[in-house]
Structures are given as structure tokens and as C-alpha cells.
Design a protein around this motif. Structure first.
Motif, PDB file in Angstrom:
ATOM      1  N   UNK A  11     -26.970 -12.972  49.806  1.00  0.00           N
ATOM      2  CA  UNK A  11     -25.646 -12.997  49.649  1.00  0.00           C
ATOM      3  C   UNK A  11     -24.493 -11.587  49.815  1.00  0.00           C
ATOM      4  N   UNK A  12     -25.324 -10.610  49.580  1.00  0.00           N
ATOM      5  CA  UNK A  12     -24.417  -9.343  49.998  1.00  0.00           C
ATOM      6  C   UNK A  12     -24.077  -9.447  50.919  1.00  0.00           C
ATOM      7  N   UNK A  13     -25.589  -9.858  51.991  1.00  0.00           N
ATOM      8  CA  UNK A  13     -25.636  -9.586  53.155  1.00  0.00           C
ATOM      9  C   UNK A  13     -24.123 -10.063  53.848  1.00  0.00           C
ATOM     10  N   UNK A  14     -24.097 -11.430  53.567  1.00  0.00           N
ATOM     11  CA  UNK A  14     -22.516 -12.094  54.455  1.00  0.00           C
ATOM     12  C   UNK A  14     -21.465 -11.838  53.828  1.00  0.00           C
ATOM     13  N   UNK A  15     -21.453 -11.301  52.563  1.00  0.00           N
ATOM     14  CA  UNK A  15     -20.208 -10.403  51.925  1.00  0.00           C
ATOM     15  C   UNK A  15     -20.348  -9.273  53.075  1.00  0.00           C
ATOM     16  N   UNK A  16     -21.506  -8.334  53.170  1.00  0.00           N
ATOM     17  CA  UNK A  16     -20.133  -7.499  54.149  1.00  0.00           C
ATOM     18  C   UNK A  16     -20.372  -8.157  55.418  1.00  0.00           C
ATOM     19  N   UNK A  17     -20.828  -9.045  55.937  1.00  0.00           N
ATOM     20  CA  UNK A  17     -20.308  -9.803  56.879  1.00  0.00           C
ATOM     21  C   UNK A  17     -19.185 -10.116  57.384  1.00  0.00           C
ATOM     22  N   UNK A  18     -19.146 -10.402  56.430  1.00  0.00           N
ATOM     23  CA  UNK A  18     -17.029 -10.807  56.571  1.00  0.00           C
ATOM     24  C   UNK A  18     -16.439  -9.791  56.585  1.00  0.00           C
ATOM     25  N   UNK A  19     -16.600  -8.884  55.471  1.00  0.00           N
ATOM     26  CA  UNK A  19     -15.409  -7.607  55.726  1.00  0.00           C
ATOM     27  C   UNK A  19     -15.671  -7.593  56.705  1.00  0.00           C
ATOM     28  N   UNK A  20     -16.849  -7.533  57.418  1.00  0.00           N
ATOM     29  CA  UNK A  20     -17.289  -6.723  59.230  1.00  0.00           C
ATOM     30  C   UNK A  20     -16.056  -7.872  59.438  1.00  0.00           C
ATOM     31  N   UNK A  21     -15.826  -8.444  59.504  1.00  0.00           N
ATOM     32  CA  UNK A  21     -14.828  -9.538  60.394  1.00  0.00           C
ATOM     33  C   UNK A  21     -13.805 -10.061  60.564  1.00  0.00           C
ATOM     34  N   UNK A  22     -13.043  -9.452  59.175  1.00  0.00           N
ATOM     35  CA  UNK A  22     -11.651  -8.862  58.754  1.00  0.00           C
ATOM     36  C   UNK A  22     -11.572  -7.143  59.217  1.00  0.00           C
ATOM     37  N   UNK A  23     -12.572  -6.780  59.184  1.00  0.00           N
ATOM     38  CA  UNK A  23     -12.488  -5.306  59.607  1.00  0.00           C
ATOM     39  C   UNK A  23     -11.814  -5.102  61.622  1.00  0.00           C
ATOM     40  N   UNK A  24     -12.681  -6.566  62.333  1.00  0.00           N
ATOM     41  CA  UNK A  24     -12.642  -5.571  63.318  1.00  0.00           C
ATOM     42  C   UNK A  24     -11.664  -6.142  64.260  1.00  0.00           C
ATOM     43  N   UNK A 221     -20.365   9.286  64.188  1.00  0.00           N
ATOM     44  CA  UNK A 221     -21.909   9.347  64.000  1.00  0.00           C
ATOM     45  C   UNK A 221     -21.432   8.767  62.123  1.00  0.00           C
ATOM     46  N   UNK A 222     -22.495   7.403  62.096  1.00  0.00           N
ATOM     47  CA  UNK A 222     -22.738   7.252  60.447  1.00  0.00           C
ATOM     48  C   UNK A 222     -23.757   7.062  60.783  1.00  0.00           C
ATOM     49  N   UNK A 223     -24.342   8.360  59.038  1.00  0.00           N
ATOM     50  CA  UNK A 223     -26.465   7.611  59.447  1.00  0.00           C
ATOM     51  C   UNK A 223     -26.511   6.774  58.806  1.00  0.00           C
ATOM     52  N   UNK A 224     -27.576   5.587  59.339  1.00  0.00           N
ATOM     53  CA  UNK A 224     -28.313   4.732  58.308  1.00  0.00           C
ATOM     54  C   UNK A 224     -29.146   4.573  57.690  1.00  0.00           C
ATOM     55  N   UNK A 225     -29.999   3.686  56.954  1.00  0.00           N
ATOM     56  CA  UNK A 225     -31.237   3.558  56.083  1.00  0.00           C
ATOM     57  C   UNK A 225     -31.553   2.567  57.280  1.00  0.00           C
ATOM     58  N   UNK A 226     -32.701   1.790  57.054  1.00  0.00           N
ATOM     59  CA  UNK A 226     -33.650   0.819  58.299  1.00  0.00           C
ATOM     60  C   UNK A 226     -33.153  -0.763  57.528  1.00  0.00           C
ATOM     61  N   UNK A 227     -32.723  -0.806  55.794  1.00  0.00           N
ATOM     62  CA  UNK A 227     -32.327  -2.489  55.769  1.00  0.00           C
ATOM     63  C   UNK A 227     -31.464  -3.096  56.007  1.00  0.00           C
ATOM     64  N   UNK A 228     -30.752  -3.980  55.991  1.00  0.00           N
ATOM     65  CA  UNK A 228     -30.682  -4.764  56.487  1.00  0.00           C
ATOM     66  C   UNK A 228     -28.626  -4.142  56.126  1.00  0.00           C
ATOM     67  N   UNK A 229     -28.862  -4.457  54.342  1.00  0.00           N
ATOM     68  CA  UNK A 229     -27.121  -3.949  54.357  1.00  0.00           C
ATOM     69  C   UNK A 229     -27.523  -2.668  54.416  1.00  0.00           C
ATOM     70  N   UNK A 230     -28.323  -1.256  55.005  1.00  0.00           N
ATOM     71  CA  UNK A 230     -27.846  -0.328  55.281  1.00  0.00           C
ATOM     72  C   UNK A 230     -26.862   0.096  56.505  1.00  0.00           C
ATOM     73  N   UNK A 231     -27.827  -1.062  57.408  1.00  0.00           N
ATOM     74  CA  UNK A 231     -27.542  -1.223  58.242  1.00  0.00           C
ATOM     75  C   UNK A 231     -25.889  -1.827  58.484  1.00  0.00           C
ATOM     76  N   UNK A 232     -25.484  -3.191  57.741  1.00  0.00           N
ATOM     77  CA  UNK A 232     -23.832  -3.768  58.119  1.00  0.00           C
ATOM     78  C   UNK A 232     -23.844  -2.657  57.630  1.00  0.00           C
ATOM     79  N   UNK A 233     -23.276  -2.104  56.114  1.00  0.00           N
ATOM     80  CA  UNK A 233     -22.188  -0.882  56.012  1.00  0.00           C
ATOM     81  C   UNK A 233     -22.391   0.134  56.806  1.00  0.00           C
ATOM     82  N   UNK A 234     -23.448   0.293  57.353  1.00  0.00           N
ATOM     83  CA  UNK A 234     -23.225   1.659  58.211  1.00  0.00           C
ATOM     84  C   UNK A 234     -21.875   1.243  59.714  1.00  0.00           C
ATOM     85  N   UNK A 235     -22.300  -0.021  59.598  1.00  0.00           N
ATOM     86  CA  UNK A 235     -21.343  -0.459  60.683  1.00  0.00           C
ATOM     87  C   UNK A 235     -20.128  -0.876  60.214  1.00  0.00           C
ATOM     88  N   UNK A 236     -19.414  -1.180  59.235  1.00  0.00           N
ATOM     89  CA  UNK A 236     -18.635  -1.585  58.631  1.00  0.00           C
ATOM     90  C   UNK A 236     -17.999   0.215  58.306  1.00  0.00           C
TER      91      UNK A 236
END
Length: 376
Positions: A11-24, A221-236
């Protein structure tokens, strides 16, 4: 790792994804390079491209140490393995990398060469003690993450007075490769908007090591961890910086990465190694000050000096697009060898061999979709 599920919450992953869609910004295209091969596999494993807007593209970089090692260095290891007095040791992925004329360390071992697979460099020290009549050579590869263990190997050998051990050093440096990617080549434009900084490497060198890139190239440059929420937050975080016309280093992986990294490991590496003036990278060519060599005071552990190795001429498979994949110019599936005949069971290029290679990731996680597209 007790709370790893927190970083995989759907659910958090989808929230982050929706936020990225709004940002882009629909009027622009974002090309973000994940440098680390571990990030590339995590991207596909968790299906992150399907969660992102079409104009946010993840580009796979040269973050696989096996993939970036030029064939000529592998040929040197093969040359050593043919010497009857030598036991050659390296990590498992390296044994399967194809060299010129269809050779590899694995095939050389099948032909009788004494080649051992190690999980830790210190296993080479044990071999040297067990076989005092032989010369044990550790074929060392890797970015800053695996350099400290090799430094420990040399330090221990020196303290113990081991004389039949040497290192064929191929340790390379992440910031130098990023610099090479961002430096325009003749006839090529720099098409990377920002970097997802590597995680393991950054625990050693620290976040401050990337400070020159925003200043010199205007790239965040945004340093990110390996988990999906890490990567989505870094992309955002990267999309946000680009929208604000900012360029700075941010550390999403603050639970493991500090500004200074691991000072103890860095001091040990500095004690044992110095920079080469130049080093060849597969896909990037000669990159200045991008690799390490053993310092003169420890030259007795340097295989290049002990064995006076030649510099053989070697070529990769002429149809392999691994160099273009490593520069972020092509996707793995745009190589005509991809999938047929180049597969993890029959790798024709380094990017398909390594567990961190971009081609291996594409094959493992995307081949079903690719096959469906071919049928359509």
C-alpha cells in the motif's frame, strides 16, 4: 532485517507511485540511472517500472564489477592459470565470464588448470598455507565494497610472512565511472538526468564522495537502499529535485550510509592501494584514476609484478551490446543476441553472466513479457 517487511509494504508502495505520477511533469522525460546492479535486480524483482509514469525511465548503469572488467584483464588471469605452479582463486561469477575464442576460467579449469572459487579473500590465505610449494593468486575484482577485504588479505599475509600469495588487482572506483558517464563523448550526448546512488558502495565511501557531480555536472544524486520503498522514495526525491531545478546529494539510505562512510575501511584501503593513472572499463574505455593498484611497499603481493604479465589483445563477441548497455545507451533486449543465443546458461557477454548484470536481470524477470510481445 527484523523490520524488512516495512520497506515492502504494497500500500505504501502504491502511495509513493501515485505521488510520483503527480510529481512528474508530463512535458518532460526523466532518465534516471540506477548505478548498482543490486538496484537493477530489485527494480525488476518488485516490478517498479510498471508503477512509474511512462516519462520516468530507469536506465541501467555499469554497477556490476564482473560486467565492467575488460576482456584483457580476464586473459591475464587465464595466462596465470596455465602456469603449473599457480593456484588461481576468484569469486564464482568471474569463472563464467567469456573471454576471447570462447574461453573462460571455468573452461580452463575443465582443461586441467587449478582454479578455485572463493567466498572470501581470506580463503586464499588458507590455501597459501596449505600449499607452500605453489603460488596462490587471488583474482580480485569489485568496487569499493569488496576492496577492504582484499586489503585485509594483503595485511594478514604481510603480518604472517606468507610469501607464496599474490593479488591480481582489478578493484575499480564508482565516482570515476559516474564521471566518465557524464562526460560527453565524441558523437554522444549525455542523456542522464540523475543517479540513484549505490547502497553498499556508499556505506564505505560515504555520501560526500558524490558531491562533485551536482557541482560539476548539475546532476542530482540520491543514495538508496535495496527495498522497493527505498527505490520509489529515491525516484521521488530525484524527480522533485529536477522539477525544482536543483542538483544536490541526498541520502535516502540514512539507516546505513553516513557522510563519511566507513573511516576504518577507507584508511586500510589507502594504506594498501594507490590509484592507477588509467584503467580500461568494458563499455567506458580508458577512464583516468578509476582503479587501484597495490602500493610499492607491498609489491611482493602484486601478481602483475611477480609474474610480469603480458597485455594480450582480446576481443569480446562482435555482436554483444554489453558496452552500450553499460553506458545506458541500450536496453538489454535491444541486443540481437539477447535471449537467443545469449542466456544465463549460455552467456556470450559479461552482463548475462553476473548475478548483478543488467541482461541477467532482464532475462530473469522480463522474458515472459518479451515472449508475449513476440507472439503478438
Amino acid at each position: 532485517m527484523k523490520y524488512v517487511d516495512v520497506f515492502r509494504d504494497a500500500e505504501l508502495a502504491h502511495q509513493l507511485a501515485r505521488h510520483i505520477h503527480q510529481q512528474a511533469d508530463p512535458g518532460r522525460h526523466y532518465r534516471l540511472m540506477e548505478f548498482c546492479g543490486g538496484h537493477t535486480h530489485a527494480v525488476f524483482r518488485y516490478g517498479l517500472p510498471a508503477l512509474l509514469p511512462d516519462n520516468v525511465e530507469l536506465v541501467h548503469g555499469p554497477g556490476c564489477p564482473v560486467c565492467v572488467l575488460p576482456v584483457v584483464r580476464l586473459e591475464q588471469a587465464l595466462e596465470l592459470s596455465r602456469l603449473p605452479e599457480v593456484i588461481l582463486c576468484s569469486y564464482g561469477d568471474m569463472l563464467r565470464v567469456p573471454a576471447g575464442k570462447g574461453q573462460s576460467l571455468l573452461k580452463a579449469r575443465a582443461d586441467g588448470a587449478d582454479i578455485r572459487m572463493l567466498y572470501s579473500p581470506l580463503e586464499a590465505l588458507t590455501l597459501a598455507q596449505q600449499h607452500p610449494e605453489r603460488q596462490v593468486v587471488f583474482f580480485a575484482i569489485g568496487f569499493e565494497t569488496t576492496t577492504p577485504p582484499t586489503a585485509v588479505l594483503i595485511q594478514r599475509a604481510d603480518e604472517m610472512g606468507i610469501s607464496n600469495l599474490s593479488v591480481l588487482c582489478n578493484h575499480v572506483l564508482t565516482p570515476a565511472a559516474m564521471h566518465a558517464i557524464l562526460t560527453p563523448r565524441e558523437g554522444e550526448a549525455t542523456a542522464i538526468d540523475g543517479f540513484i546512488g549505490p547502497a553498499h558502495v556508499s556505506t564505505v565511501i560515504g555520501s560526500e564522495a558524490y558531491a562533485p557531480f551536482p557541482r560539476q555536472f548539475g546532476k542530482p544524486v540520491v543514495i538508496a537502499g535495496f527495498e522497493p520503498l527505498d527505490l520509489l522514495q529515491a525516484i521521488s526525491m530525484l524527480v522533485g529535485q529536477l522539477n525544482r531545478h536543483e542538483a544536490r546529494v541526498e541520502n535516502q539510505f540514512s539507516r546505513a550510509v553516513t557522510p563519511d562512510g566507513n573511516p576504518k575501511a577507507r584508511v586500510l584501503v589507502e594504506r594498501m592501494f594507490e590509484r592507477r593513472s588509467s584503467f580500461e572499463w568494458r563499455g567506458l574505455g580508458e577512464v583516468p584514476a578509476s582503479a587501484l593498484k597495490i602500493r610499492p611497499e607491498y609489491a611482493r603481493y602484486d601478481a602483475e609484478q611477480r609474474f610480469e604479465l603480458s597485455a594480450p589483445r582480446a576481443r569480446e563477441h562482435p555482436a554483444c551490446e554489453c558496452p552500450a548497455v553499460l553506458r545506458g545507451q541500450k536496453r538489454p533486449d535491444q541486443c540481437r543476441l539477447f535471449g537467443t543465443p545469449c542466456t544465463p546458461d549460455n552467456p556470450l557477454g559479461a552482463c548475462m553472466v553476473s548475478s548483478e548484470g543488467a541482461c541477467a536481470a532482464w532475462y530473469r524477470y522480463n522474458r515472459g513479457r518479451i515472449a508475449m510481445q513476440e507472439r503478438e
